[in-house]
Design an enzyme around this catalytic site. Structure first.
Site, mmCIF file in Angstrom:
data_model
loop_
_atom_site.group_PDB
_atom_site.id
_atom_site.type_symbol
_atom_site.label_atom_id
_atom_site.label_comp_id
_atom_site.label_asym_id
_atom_site.label_seq_id
_atom_site.Cartn_x
_atom_site.Cartn_y
_atom_site.Cartn_z
ATOM 1 N N ALA A 1 64.268 37.189 61.957
ATOM 2 C CA ALA A 1 64.057 38.221 60.951
ATOM 3 C C ALA A 1 63.226 39.343 61.565
ATOM 4 C CB ALA A 1 63.356 37.633 59.731
ATOM 5 N N GLY B 1 65.461 33.357 61.794
ATOM 6 C CA GLY B 1 66.566 33.741 60.923
ATOM 7 C C GLY B 1 67.912 33.739 61.615
#
Length: 260
Positions: free
Chosen positions: A66, A111
């Site tokens: 992320a 992520g």
């Protein structure tokens, strides 16, 4: 759209979705999460698309995680909302009625690993690294990593990767069941596209039935899952593809499936 964080290209019935932020190692910010959700909505609705390959731009990363710069200033409520946004997108991919292959060409961390794990198949370059390093930032995985990793690799491996935060190489990831296949980096794209073409040529309604049974069935009890499989098995007998597939087998010819 010129400012889109994605590249989308069709190769026959295979759609290739590329996260295109190589200067950020394809990190997932809010705009990229939203673009991915929209891209998979579009792929699901497009009858010409029968399989999807998801990858990252550049030589270094599939998705390296992320976007830390975007996350750093979030409030607790905003952090929860960001997690929910990511999880909705991951669920969209996982619930796709068409097979999705993650082509892991480099780092799949945080992520990025969470994104790969919600795909139905994962093919990795032998140079790839995967992991859940959120602990090193004082965070926990927020896009489903604690749950999908435990389901794919088992509790012990999930605890090791999440608690220690160290990445592992592709060979170890394959041993743990996190990736399906490991290929030399130079062969990754060609072999992944060959596999995607094979899936695209298969019976679309049967593919969807298998995806529904395995994904949904893994989330419920065994008896209910077996009943669901039986219902799906019976339903497939109403399709032209089933008639075509069985006739082609008996006539010793190649079937032509049309998704009807």
């Amino acid at each position: 759209m010129p400012d889109s964080p994605l590249l989308i290209n069709d190769h026959g019935a295979v759609r290739v979705v590329t996260v295109n932020r190589p200067d950020k190692l394809n990190a997932l910010n809010a705009a990229t999460l939203d673009a991915l959700h929209a891209a998979f909505d579009a792929a699901a609705a497009d009858e010409a698309v029968r399989a999807v390959v998801l990858t990252g731009a550049g030589p270094k990363a599939f998705v390296a995680g992320a976007d830390i710069a975007e996350m750093a200033g979030l409030t607790p409520v905003q952090g929860r909302d960001f997690s929910q946004r990511g999880q909705r997108m991951m669920r969209r991919v996982e619930r796709m009625p068409k097979p999705v292959i993650a082509m892991i060409n480099g780092f799949a961390l945080g992520g990025g690993l969470e994104l790969a794990m919600c795909c139905h198949l994962r093919i990795a370059a032998d140079s790839a690294k995967v992991g859940q390093p959120e602990i090193n930032l004082g965070l926990i995985p927020g896009f489903g990593g604690t749950q999908r990793l435990a389901r794919l690799a088992g509790r012990a491996a999930a605890l090791e990767l999440c608690l220690l935060g160290a990445p592992i190489d592709a060979a170890r990831a394959q041993q743990l069941g996190i990736v399906n296949r490991v290929l030399p980096a130079a062969e990754l794209e060609a072999e992944t596209m060959k596999l995607a073409a094979q899936l695209a040529a298969a019976a679309p309604l049967a593919l969807r039935g298998i995806l529904d049974c395995i994904v949904h069935g893994s989330e419920i009890g065994l008896e209910e899952a077996l009943e669901f499989e039986t219902a799906q098995f019976g339903l497939i007998f109403s399709t032209q593809d089933m008639r075509e597939g069985t006739a082609a087998f008996l006539e010793r010819r190649k079937p032509a499936f049309h998704g009807r």
